[in-house]
Design a protein around this motif. Structure first.
Motif, PDB file in Angstrom:
ATOM      1  N   ASP A 130       0.847  -1.201   0.000  1.00  0.00           N
ATOM      2  CA  ASP A 130       0.000   0.000   0.000  1.00  0.00           C
ATOM      3  C   ASP A 130       0.876   1.242   0.000  1.00  0.00           C
ATOM      4  O   ASP A 130       1.865   1.329   0.743  1.00  0.00           O
ATOM      5  CB  ASP A 130      -0.929   0.008   1.216  1.00  0.00           C
ATOM      6  CG  ASP A 130      -2.052  -1.016   1.087  1.00  0.00           C
ATOM      7  OD1 ASP A 130      -2.131  -1.667   0.026  1.00  0.00           O
ATOM      8  OD2 ASP A 130      -2.828  -1.170   2.040  1.00  0.00           O
ATOM      9  N   ALA A 131       0.525   2.201  -0.859  1.00  0.00           N
ATOM     10  CA  ALA A 131       1.290   3.438  -0.979  1.00  0.00           C
ATOM     11  C   ALA A 131       0.356   4.528  -1.495  1.00  0.00           C
ATOM     12  O   ALA A 131      -0.582   4.265  -2.241  1.00  0.00           O
ATOM     13  CB  ALA A 131       2.458   3.249  -1.940  1.00  0.00           C
ATOM     14  N   PRO A 132       0.620   5.784  -1.103  1.00  0.00           N
ATOM     15  CA  PRO A 132      -0.240   6.885  -1.559  1.00  0.00           C
ATOM     16  C   PRO A 132       0.062   7.256  -3.010  1.00  0.00           C
ATOM     17  O   PRO A 132       1.110   6.929  -3.559  1.00  0.00           O
ATOM     18  CB  PRO A 132       0.131   8.034  -0.609  1.00  0.00           C
ATOM     19  CG  PRO A 132       1.528   7.724  -0.174  1.00  0.00           C
ATOM     20  CD  PRO A 132       1.643   6.226  -0.143  1.00  0.00           C
ATOM     21  N   ALA A 133      -0.877   7.976  -3.614  1.00  0.00           N
ATOM     22  CA  ALA A 133      -0.669   8.485  -4.976  1.00  0.00           C
ATOM     23  C   ALA A 133       0.542   9.404  -4.967  1.00  0.00           C
ATOM     24  O   ALA A 133       0.796  10.107  -3.993  1.00  0.00           O
ATOM     25  CB  ALA A 133      -1.904   9.223  -5.465  1.00  0.00           C
ATOM     26  N   GLY A 134       1.299   9.409  -6.043  1.00  0.00           N
ATOM     27  CA  GLY A 134       2.486  10.243  -6.154  1.00  0.00           C
ATOM     28  C   GLY A 134       3.766   9.525  -5.740  1.00  0.00           C
ATOM     29  O   GLY A 134       4.856  10.057  -5.895  1.00  0.00           O
ATOM     30  N   THR A 135       3.660   8.321  -5.204  1.00  0.00           N
ATOM     31  CA  THR A 135       4.841   7.552  -4.796  1.00  0.00           C
ATOM     32  C   THR A 135       5.565   7.036  -6.033  1.00  0.00           C
ATOM     33  O   THR A 135       4.940   6.532  -6.966  1.00  0.00           O
ATOM     34  CB  THR A 135       4.430   6.355  -3.910  1.00  0.00           C
ATOM     35  OG1 THR A 135       3.690   6.835  -2.803  1.00  0.00           O
ATOM     36  CG2 THR A 135       5.644   5.574  -3.440  1.00  0.00           C
ATOM     37  N   ARG A 136       6.897   7.167  -6.031  1.00  0.00           N
ATOM     38  CA  ARG A 136       7.701   6.599  -7.137  1.00  0.00           C
ATOM     39  C   ARG A 136       7.871   5.111  -6.882  1.00  0.00           C
ATOM     40  O   ARG A 136       8.215   4.699  -5.765  1.00  0.00           O
ATOM     41  CB  ARG A 136       9.081   7.261  -7.207  1.00  0.00           C
ATOM     42  CG  ARG A 136       9.093   8.731  -7.511  1.00  0.00           C
ATOM     43  CD  ARG A 136       8.840   9.074  -8.952  1.00  0.00           C
ATOM     44  NE  ARG A 136       9.897   8.529  -9.795  1.00  0.00           N
ATOM     45  CZ  ARG A 136       9.793   8.379 -11.111  1.00  0.00           C
ATOM     46  NH1 ARG A 136       8.689   8.732 -11.724  1.00  0.00           N
ATOM     47  NH2 ARG A 136      10.768   7.890 -11.817  1.00  0.00           N
ATOM     48  N   VAL A 137       7.606   4.319  -7.917  1.00  0.00           N
ATOM     49  CA  VAL A 137       7.713   2.863  -7.803  1.00  0.00           C
ATOM     50  C   VAL A 137       8.544   2.309  -8.962  1.00  0.00           C
ATOM     51  O   VAL A 137       8.660   2.936 -10.015  1.00  0.00           O
ATOM     52  CB  VAL A 137       6.316   2.191  -7.798  1.00  0.00           C
ATOM     53  CG1 VAL A 137       5.541   2.549  -6.549  1.00  0.00           C
ATOM     54  CG2 VAL A 137       5.528   2.530  -9.040  1.00  0.00           C
ATOM     55  N   ARG A 138       9.120   1.147  -8.734  1.00  0.00           N
ATOM     56  CA  ARG A 138       9.879   0.421  -9.762  1.00  0.00           C
ATOM     57  C   ARG A 138       9.114  -0.872 -10.064  1.00  0.00           C
ATOM     58  O   ARG A 138       8.642  -1.544  -9.148  1.00  0.00           O
ATOM     59  CB  ARG A 138      11.288   0.084  -9.276  1.00  0.00           C
ATOM     60  CG  ARG A 138      12.084  -0.746 -10.290  1.00  0.00           C
ATOM     61  CD  ARG A 138      13.525  -0.983  -9.866  1.00  0.00           C
ATOM     62  NE  ARG A 138      14.254   0.281  -9.909  1.00  0.00           N
ATOM     63  CZ  ARG A 138      14.732   0.929  -8.840  1.00  0.00           C
ATOM     64  NH1 ARG A 138      14.570   0.429  -7.632  1.00  0.00           N
ATOM     65  NH2 ARG A 138      15.373   2.071  -8.978  1.00  0.00           N
ATOM     66  N   ILE A 139       9.008  -1.199 -11.333  1.00  0.00           N
ATOM     67  CA  ILE A 139       8.298  -2.410 -11.744  1.00  0.00           C
ATOM     68  C   ILE A 139       9.231  -3.593 -11.534  1.00  0.00           C
ATOM     69  O   ILE A 139      10.331  -3.654 -12.099  1.00  0.00           O
ATOM     70  CB  ILE A 139       7.844  -2.319 -13.208  1.00  0.00           C
ATOM     71  CG1 ILE A 139       6.899  -1.129 -13.357  1.00  0.00           C
ATOM     72  CG2 ILE A 139       7.188  -3.606 -13.659  1.00  0.00           C
ATOM     73  CD1 ILE A 139       6.605  -0.733 -14.776  1.00  0.00           C
ATOM     74  N   ALA A 140       8.802  -4.533 -10.687  1.00  0.00           N
ATOM     75  CA  ALA A 140       9.631  -5.687 -10.332  1.00  0.00           C
ATOM     76  C   ALA A 140       9.331  -6.900 -11.198  1.00  0.00           C
ATOM     77  O   ALA A 140      10.236  -7.670 -11.528  1.00  0.00           O
ATOM     78  CB  ALA A 140       9.424  -6.038  -8.859  1.00  0.00           C
ATOM     79  N   SER A 141       8.065  -7.094 -11.563  1.00  0.00           N
ATOM     80  CA  SER A 141       7.707  -8.247 -12.396  1.00  0.00           C
ATOM     81  C   SER A 141       6.364  -7.985 -13.069  1.00  0.00           C
ATOM     82  O   SER A 141       5.667  -7.021 -12.745  1.00  0.00           O
ATOM     83  CB  SER A 141       7.647  -9.533 -11.563  1.00  0.00           C
ATOM     84  OG  SER A 141       6.611  -9.450 -10.609  1.00  0.00           O
ATOM     85  N   ALA A 142       6.029  -8.872 -13.989  1.00  0.00           N
ATOM     86  CA  ALA A 142       4.763  -8.757 -14.717  1.00  0.00           C
ATOM     87  C   ALA A 142       4.118 -10.136 -14.792  1.00  0.00           C
ATOM     88  O   ALA A 142       4.788 -11.122 -15.082  1.00  0.00           O
ATOM     89  CB  ALA A 142       5.002  -8.207 -16.118  1.00  0.00           C
ATOM     90  N   HIS A 143       2.834 -10.161 -14.507  1.00  0.00           N
ATOM     91  CA  HIS A 143       2.052 -11.396 -14.592  1.00  0.00           C
ATOM     92  C   HIS A 143       0.806 -11.073 -15.402  1.00  0.00           C
ATOM     93  O   HIS A 143      -0.129 -10.475 -14.877  1.00  0.00           O
ATOM     94  CB  HIS A 143       1.676 -11.914 -13.207  1.00  0.00           C
ATOM     95  CG  HIS A 143       2.852 -12.123 -12.314  1.00  0.00           C
ATOM     96  ND1 HIS A 143       3.702 -13.191 -12.455  1.00  0.00           N
ATOM     97  CD2 HIS A 143       3.331 -11.379 -11.291  1.00  0.00           C
ATOM     98  CE1 HIS A 143       4.650 -13.099 -11.545  1.00  0.00           C
ATOM     99  NE2 HIS A 143       4.452 -12.008 -10.830  1.00  0.00           N
ATOM    100  N   GLY A 144       0.823 -11.451 -16.672  1.00  0.00           N
ATOM    101  CA  GLY A 144      -0.269 -11.047 -17.559  1.00  0.00           C
ATOM    102  C   GLY A 144      -0.211  -9.545 -17.739  1.00  0.00           C
ATOM    103  O   GLY A 144       0.826  -8.997 -18.055  1.00  0.00           O
ATOM    104  N   ARG A 145      -1.329  -8.864 -17.489  1.00  0.00           N
ATOM    105  CA  ARG A 145      -1.331  -7.396 -17.598  1.00  0.00           C
ATOM    106  C   ARG A 145      -1.050  -6.723 -16.264  1.00  0.00           C
ATOM    107  O   ARG A 145      -0.925  -5.512 -16.192  1.00  0.00           O
ATOM    108  CB  ARG A 145      -2.685  -6.909 -18.122  1.00  0.00           C
ATOM    109  CG  ARG A 145      -2.768  -6.935 -19.606  1.00  0.00           C
ATOM    110  CD  ARG A 145      -3.838  -6.016 -20.175  1.00  0.00           C
ATOM    111  NE  ARG A 145      -4.120  -4.744 -19.565  1.00  0.00           N
ATOM    112  CZ  ARG A 145      -3.458  -3.607 -19.792  1.00  0.00           C
ATOM    113  NH1 ARG A 145      -2.426  -3.603 -20.578  1.00  0.00           N
ATOM    114  NH2 ARG A 145      -3.831  -2.486 -19.210  1.00  0.00           N
ATOM    115  N   THR A 146      -0.979  -7.472 -15.193  1.00  0.00           N
ATOM    116  CA  THR A 146      -0.762  -6.883 -13.877  1.00  0.00           C
ATOM    117  C   THR A 146       0.729  -6.795 -13.581  1.00  0.00           C
ATOM    118  O   THR A 146       1.461  -7.775 -13.718  1.00  0.00           O
ATOM    119  CB  THR A 146      -1.463  -7.732 -12.786  1.00  0.00           C
ATOM    120  OG1 THR A 146      -2.845  -7.815 -13.106  1.00  0.00           O
ATOM    121  CG2 THR A 146      -1.291  -7.103 -11.424  1.00  0.00           C
TER     122      THR A 146
END
Length: 154
Positions: A130-146
């Motif tokens: 859980d994180a608020p809007a505006g948080t910088r995130v890094r994409i770790a993996s992909a499962h289908g479209r998620t």
């Protein structure tokens, strides 16, 4: 009828079969019929030399044709399976995989493990802490479209 045609044509029946199989490979490409066509070419070449011998019966011809077809198909699969051309765009048809490692800003908060980000021109569903809007995130993996994301700690 077919037996008499093969007998009348002699070894050329194998060459005709090879031509038909190779033409079929051109019409319906899949790199499979080419190996069976190659086996027919080999049997045709051997038939030119051995057609009138007692040893070269239709039983022997069909058996060798079957063995050569399987052998050529396996060798061809091994050859083409091993030679992968290097490409400058390895993720061309794997869009989700190409996103791994990219960073983005959450446009919607991640709540109960679910949220959304916008990358380029596409909205992507994400899961993560859980994180608020505006948080910088890094994409770790992909499962289908998620996409699974993790927050970037400063």
């Amino acid at each position: 009828m077919i037996a008499s045609l093969v007998t009348d044509l002699g070894p050329w029946s194998w060459w005709i079969l090879a031509t038909v199989l190779l033409a079929a490979e051109l019409v319906a490409p899949g790199v499979f019929l080419i190996w069976i066509g190659a086996a027919a070419l080999v049997i045709g070449a051997v038939s030119l030399a051995l057609w009138d011998t007692a040893l070269w019966s239709w039983h022997v011809q069909l058996l060798l044709f079957a063995v050569l077809s399987v052998a050529f198909a396996l060798l061809g699969r091994r050859y083409y399976g091993r030679n992968h051309a290097k490409t400058d765009e390895p993720f061309l048809n794997q869009r989700e995989a190409s996103l791994i490692g990219r960073t983005a800003t959450l446009h919607e908060p991640i709540s109960e493990g679910r949220g959304r980000i916008k990358l380029d021109d596409t909205w992507w569903p994400v899961q993560g802490e859980d994180a608020p809007a505006g948080t910088r995130v890094r994409i770790a993996s992909a499962h289908g479209r998620t996409l699974t994301v993790e927050p970037i700690l400063n």
